[in-house]
Design a protein around this motif. Sequence first.
Motif, short mmCIF file in Angstrom:
data_model
loop_
_atom_site.label_atom_id
_atom_site.label_comp_id
_atom_site.label_asym_id
_atom_site.label_seq_id
_atom_site.Cartn_x
_atom_site.Cartn_y
_atom_site.Cartn_z
N ARG A 1 -9.67 6.45 2.88
CA ARG A 1 -8.81 7.53 2.38
C ARG A 1 -9.53 8.31 1.28
NH1 ARG A 1 -3.20 7.37 -0.98
NH2 ARG A 1 -2.56 9.49 -0.49
N THR A 2 -10.15 7.59 0.38
CA THR A 2 -10.91 8.25 -0.69
C THR A 2 -12.01 9.13 -0.10
OG1 THR A 2 -10.45 6.43 -2.22
CG2 THR A 2 -12.34 7.84 -2.73
N GLY A 3 -12.60 8.68 1.00
CA GLY A 3 -13.65 9.45 1.66
C GLY A 3 -13.13 10.57 2.55
N GLY A 4 -11.81 10.73 2.60
CA GLY A 4 -11.24 11.82 3.38
C GLY A 4 -11.18 11.57 4.88
N LEU A 5 -11.29 10.31 5.30
CA LEU A 5 -11.30 9.99 6.73
C LEU A 5 -9.93 9.64 7.29
CD1 LEU A 5 -14.59 7.89 6.79
CD2 LEU A 5 -14.29 10.34 7.25
N VAL A 6 -9.05 9.13 6.43
CA VAL A 6 -7.69 8.80 6.86
C VAL A 6 -6.70 9.31 5.82
CG1 VAL A 6 -8.37 6.72 8.16
CG2 VAL A 6 -7.60 6.50 5.79
N GLU A 7 -5.45 9.39 6.26
CA GLU A 7 -4.36 9.76 5.35
C GLU A 7 -3.16 8.88 5.68
OE1 GLU A 7 -3.71 13.88 6.09
OE2 GLU A 7 -3.13 13.57 8.18
N TYR A 8 -2.19 8.89 4.80
CA TYR A 8 -0.97 8.11 4.98
C TYR A 8 0.19 9.09 5.20
CZ TYR A 8 -3.94 4.72 2.51
OH TYR A 8 -4.97 3.91 2.11
N PRO A 9 0.49 9.44 6.44
CA PRO A 9 1.50 10.47 6.69
C PRO A 9 2.94 10.05 6.37
CG PRO A 9 0.74 9.55 8.74
CD PRO A 9 -0.12 8.96 7.67
N ALA A 10 3.27 8.77 6.53
CA ALA A 10 4.63 8.31 6.26
C ALA A 10 4.66 6.79 6.23
CB ALA A 10 5.58 8.81 7.33
N GLY A 11 5.47 6.25 5.36
CA GLY A 11 5.66 4.80 5.31
C GLY A 11 4.36 4.03 5.30
N ASP A 12 4.25 3.08 6.19
CA ASP A 12 3.03 2.27 6.26
C ASP A 12 2.08 2.75 7.35
OD1 ASP A 12 4.30 1.37 8.58
OD2 ASP A 12 3.74 -0.72 8.26
N CYS A 13 2.19 4.01 7.74
CA CYS A 13 1.35 4.57 8.80
C CYS A 13 0.01 5.07 8.28
CB CYS A 13 2.08 5.72 9.50
SG CYS A 13 3.55 5.18 10.38
N ILE A 14 -0.97 5.04 9.16
CA ILE A 14 -2.32 5.54 8.87
C ILE A 14 -2.68 6.54 9.95
CG2 ILE A 14 -4.75 4.92 8.62
CD1 ILE A 14 -3.83 2.06 7.96
#
Length: 137
Positions: free
Chosen positions: A26-39
Amino acid sequence: PSRAMVAFVAGYTVNGHFNNTVGSMRTGGLVEYPAGDCIALTAEGRALADAPDSPPSQEELFDRVRQKLNTAQRKLFDVLVDALPPDTIANITLATRAGYTVNGHFNNTRGSLRSLQLIEYVQGGTVLAGWLRDFNA
């Protein structure tokens, strides 16, 4: 997908190491957390991912899941797959068809599939999780 689903497919459990790895992504900009416990992959993450051009068929998905399950989990999973469309299977029927009795081992195995978000408990028994039942429907 949820953290549990991503961890399962990647061969991890949701723990500190997994969370730190996802946090670094996430810090590297590769994933995000759109809602709840989702990736979710970002556009940058998707560009780096080694993903097929098209999603697998439902049967290919089932085969991939089977490869990650232990023998006891696979027995229960296969009984539920054989019961599709999404019919509820009474726990006693699930146990019997898988070659078990309803006991601690059965309940623990069934619970592990629920923790992996592969099955759902419904009134009267057990079904495959909706995301599996409805995949490519």
